[in-house]
Design a protein around this motif. Sequence first.
Motif, PDB file in Angstrom:
ATOM      1  N   ARG A  32      -1.322   1.732   3.785  1.00  0.00           N
ATOM      2  CA  ARG A  32      -0.053   1.287   3.190  1.00  0.00           C
ATOM      3  C   ARG A  32       0.057   1.719   1.730  1.00  0.00           C
ATOM      4  NH1 ARG A  32       2.852  -3.865   4.974  1.00  0.00           N
ATOM      5  NH2 ARG A  32       2.942  -3.589   7.213  1.00  0.00           N
ATOM      6  N   MET A  33      -1.041   1.609   0.989  1.00  0.00           N
ATOM      7  CA  MET A  33      -1.025   2.045  -0.411  1.00  0.00           C
ATOM      8  C   MET A  33      -0.744   3.546  -0.493  1.00  0.00           C
ATOM      9  SD  MET A  33      -1.406  -0.379  -2.633  1.00  0.00           S
ATOM     10  CE  MET A  33      -1.979   0.406  -4.137  1.00  0.00           C
ATOM     11  N   LYS A  34      -1.391   4.311   0.377  1.00  0.00           N
ATOM     12  CA  LYS A  34      -1.197   5.768   0.395  1.00  0.00           C
ATOM     13  C   LYS A  34       0.253   6.121   0.730  1.00  0.00           C
ATOM     14  CE  LYS A  34      -2.879   9.955   2.583  1.00  0.00           C
ATOM     15  NZ  LYS A  34      -3.540  10.522   3.739  1.00  0.00           N
ATOM     16  N   ASP A  35       0.848   5.356   1.650  1.00  0.00           N
ATOM     17  CA  ASP A  35       2.224   5.616   2.088  1.00  0.00           C
ATOM     18  C   ASP A  35       3.275   4.964   1.188  1.00  0.00           C
ATOM     19  OD1 ASP A  35       1.075   6.996   4.185  1.00  0.00           O
ATOM     20  OD2 ASP A  35       1.378   5.391   5.657  1.00  0.00           O
ATOM     21  N   GLY A  36       2.830   4.262   0.148  1.00  0.00           N
ATOM     22  CA  GLY A  36       3.770   3.621  -0.768  1.00  0.00           C
ATOM     23  C   GLY A  36       4.454   2.394  -0.191  1.00  0.00           C
ATOM     24  N   ILE A  41      -5.699  -8.206   9.717  1.00  0.00           N
ATOM     25  CA  ILE A  41      -5.601  -7.434   8.477  1.00  0.00           C
ATOM     26  C   ILE A  41      -6.902  -6.659   8.347  1.00  0.00           C
ATOM     27  CG2 ILE A  41      -5.375  -7.532   5.956  1.00  0.00           C
ATOM     28  CD1 ILE A  41      -4.074 -10.280   6.262  1.00  0.00           C
ATOM     29  N   SER A  42      -6.806  -5.412   7.947  1.00  0.00           N
ATOM     30  CA  SER A  42      -8.012  -4.623   7.714  1.00  0.00           C
ATOM     31  C   SER A  42      -7.871  -3.852   6.408  1.00  0.00           C
ATOM     32  CB  SER A  42      -8.250  -3.645   8.871  1.00  0.00           C
ATOM     33  OG  SER A  42      -7.234  -2.654   8.878  1.00  0.00           O
ATOM     34  N   GLY A  84     -19.912  -6.487   3.611  1.00  0.00           N
ATOM     35  CA  GLY A  84     -18.829  -5.557   3.925  1.00  0.00           C
ATOM     36  C   GLY A  84     -18.621  -4.558   2.809  1.00  0.00           C
ATOM     37  N   THR A  85     -17.740  -3.607   3.062  1.00  0.00           N
ATOM     38  CA  THR A  85     -17.425  -2.643   2.011  1.00  0.00           C
ATOM     39  C   THR A  85     -16.442  -3.239   1.016  1.00  0.00           C
ATOM     40  OG1 THR A  85     -15.712  -1.660   3.406  1.00  0.00           O
ATOM     41  CG2 THR A  85     -17.868  -0.581   3.416  1.00  0.00           C
ATOM     42  N   PRO A  97     -11.017  -5.812  -0.751  1.00  0.00           N
ATOM     43  CA  PRO A  97     -11.071  -7.155  -0.169  1.00  0.00           C
ATOM     44  C   PRO A  97      -9.657  -7.633   0.131  1.00  0.00           C
ATOM     45  CG  PRO A  97     -11.423  -7.270  -2.542  1.00  0.00           C
ATOM     46  CD  PRO A  97     -11.327  -5.808  -2.179  1.00  0.00           C
ATOM     47  N   HIS A  98      -9.499  -8.400   1.218  1.00  0.00           N
ATOM     48  CA  HIS A  98      -8.156  -8.857   1.599  1.00  0.00           C
ATOM     49  C   HIS A  98      -8.191 -10.310   2.051  1.00  0.00           C
ATOM     50  CE1 HIS A  98      -9.474  -8.292   5.743  1.00  0.00           C
ATOM     51  NE2 HIS A  98      -9.802  -7.040   5.456  1.00  0.00           N
TER      52      HIS A  98
END
Length: 195
Positions: A168-172, A160-161, A15-16, A20-21
């Motif tokens: 979510r990180m981009k949107d804070g 979860i992806s 995977g990329t 990782p999650h």
Amino acid sequence: MFEGGIKLKIGILGGTFDPPHLGHLIMANEVLCSLELDEIWFMPNQDPPHKEKARNVSNENRLAMLNLAIAGHPNFKIETIEFERAGRSYTYDSMILLKEKYPTAKFYFIIGGDMVEYLPKWHRIEELVDIVQFVGVNRPSYRVQTPYAIQSVEIPSISISSSLIRKRMKDGKTIRYLVPDSVRKYMEENQLYES
């Protein structure tokens, strides 16, 4: 690791991992236990053939996050063979190299339901199914059905992806409990995926 002619059963999860999650970790652990494998090797790809968009962070950052994610699990390892080759990361090419390097290992290639449906389009799939055992895991909204012989493993349904986490990180917004805490801290400290 492969001393004495012992034939180890190795699961490969490609995977990329961007990032990782917990879904990756749950999938790997469920397959490890269900099929009684010896190890799971996480294999980050360089240039996946099924994705047009470039990675969002560097290989170094992805590798650092993956190391943090699997830390503490004695049966989880990282295989960087696809980082060592330029061009598209075709599973067939990687598995040929791994089979040459570890001739006594039996490899199980783990894929989610989305990739099970995509299998007929994989590069050299007819030859690939002869050298690895595919393991398909259920994923929400996908069926684990294919004309190819795959082992199926039921795992808890986790939606979860990596794209959800990046958004979510981009949107804070919070990503707590979606990734290991060490990965979350690394992402925050290095300002990854932020707008």
